[in-house]
Design an enzyme around this catalytic site. Structure first.
Site, PDB file in Angstrom:
ATOM      1  N   CYS A  92       0.861  -1.184   0.000  1.00  0.00           N
ATOM      2  CA  CYS A  92       0.000   0.000   0.000  1.00  0.00           C
ATOM      3  C   CYS A  92       0.896   1.232   0.000  1.00  0.00           C
ATOM      4  CB  CYS A  92      -0.962  -0.013   1.191  1.00  0.00           C
ATOM      5  SG  CYS A  92      -0.149  -0.033   2.795  1.00  0.00           S
ATOM      6  N   THR A  93       0.365   2.383   0.349  1.00  0.00           N
ATOM      7  CA  THR A  93       1.121   3.628   0.256  1.00  0.00           C
ATOM      8  C   THR A  93       2.281   3.700   1.244  1.00  0.00           C
ATOM      9  OG1 THR A  93      -0.894   4.771  -0.429  1.00  0.00           O
ATOM     10  CG2 THR A  93       0.952   6.142   0.270  1.00  0.00           C
TER      11      THR A  93
END
Length: 339
Positions: A198-199
């Site tokens: 994810c980020t």
């Protein structure tokens, strides 16, 4: 001192533009047991306010999730203050890849039920049983194997502008929907190596624990997410396997990782990866818009919004009363969607 902001957004944004010093955008998170989130929140607010920190921070019984900007001259003092908190001592700080220092203009710290809304109600779910960390070099080695599946645990509009090569998109707009969907999508692949990313790491770390909770065995998650991976890959001179732009949830709306443009303008179809919010106050839709369409539509997502935005403010306010927002484009997979 007041433990919340009392100055208007207009004035705060003006102050930010007038600052003569550089700011650094930083993100961090930690799953931990916080007995009294409100007391923790108030003490943290006081500390960070004194250091001129801006940003958005969520605190819950399960831990902390923070995206902030810190005056460059105060970064060391900020790190020292953070490390005085036992469960944050030595925590990794993700430094933004593409940063103009204007990511936030105010400090907001909110107490929430969870730092990541996951929809998990099973009391036997245990965040302490999570997947194994992979650093940038280990990630690059593992993704080249045919026995590896890479899973993007971000929303569609994030995946659209940038993602890892061969990564699977879980086609949903909320993390709580993605978790059971990922389990179902991969139910016949439990013998494979599953890498979640994810980020900044917070969602994929919880996702890795959820996969293990549902019977998967070889589960990994990318340490520090895309942000840490990109920084380390460039530092170490290894191939960057992420293509495009990394969407971020601050005023930048994205940081460029590579020059690849893998998405298109939602209005004309031209290659573009610039997210913006429709300037019509009755809409504010998040969508992708090229410079030409921004000029053509005056920053709006549709002719309808352009027409409304050109009206006097009083008329715009009247039109908004009791009327649902009309969306020309939707940030979900239903690209053209009208309500």
């Amino acid at each position: 001192m007041a433990l919340h902001n009392r100055v208007s957004a207009v004035e705060l944004k003006q102050r930010l533009q007038e600052e003569t010093f550089k700011r650094v955008t930083i993100s961090f998170y930690q799953y931990a047991k916080i007995e009294d989130p409100q007391a923790f929140r108030d003490a943290l607010y006081s500390t960070l306010f004194d250091l001129q920190v801006f940003g958005r921070i969520y605190v819950a019984h399960e831990g902390i999730n923070a995206q902030i900007s810190v005056p460059e001259a105060n970064v060391d003092a900020f790190r020292e203050a953070l490390y005085l908190i036992p469960f944050l001592n030595g925590i990794r700080l993700n430094i933004a890849v593409d940063d103009d220092g204007k990511s936030f203009f105010v400090l907001k710290i909110k107490v929430r039920e969870k730092i990541v809304a996951d929809g998990i109600e099973d009391p036997t779910f245990d965040m302490d049983n999570r997947g194994k960390y992979l650093n940038a070099s280990a990630f690059n080695e593992m993704v080249d194997s045919s026995e590896t599946i890479i899973v993007d645990m971000r929303n569609h509009y994030e995946y659209e502008v940038g993602h890892f090569e061969n990564a699977i998109e879980v086609p949903s707009d909320t993390f709580r929907e993605q978790l059971p969907m990922a389990v179902d999508m991969l139910k016949d692949q439990k013998d494979k190596n599953i890498i979640m990313y994810c980020t900044g790491g917070i969602r994929c770390e919880k996702a890795s624990a959820y996969m293990l909770h549902n019977g998967f065995q070889n589960v990994y998650h990318l340490e520090g997410g895309i942000i840490e991976y990109s920084n380390k890959a460039k530092e170490q001179g290894i191939p960057v396997k992420f293509k495009g732009k990394n969407f971020v949830f601050d005023d930048r709306l994205g940081e460029r990782i590579t020059e690849d443009i893998i998405s298109e303008c939602h209005q004309c179809g031209k290659p573009c990866d610039t997210h913006t919010n429709c300037v019509n106050d009755g809409c504010h839709l998040l969508f992708i818009q090229c410079e030409e369409c921004a000029a053509k539509y005056n920053g709006c997502c549709s002719e309808e919004c352009k027409t409304v935005h050109a009206l006097p403010l009083e008329e715009q306010a009247e039109l908004r009363k009791g009327v649902e927002k009309g969306l020309m484009f939707n940030k979900s997979r239903r690209k053209k969607h009208r309500i």
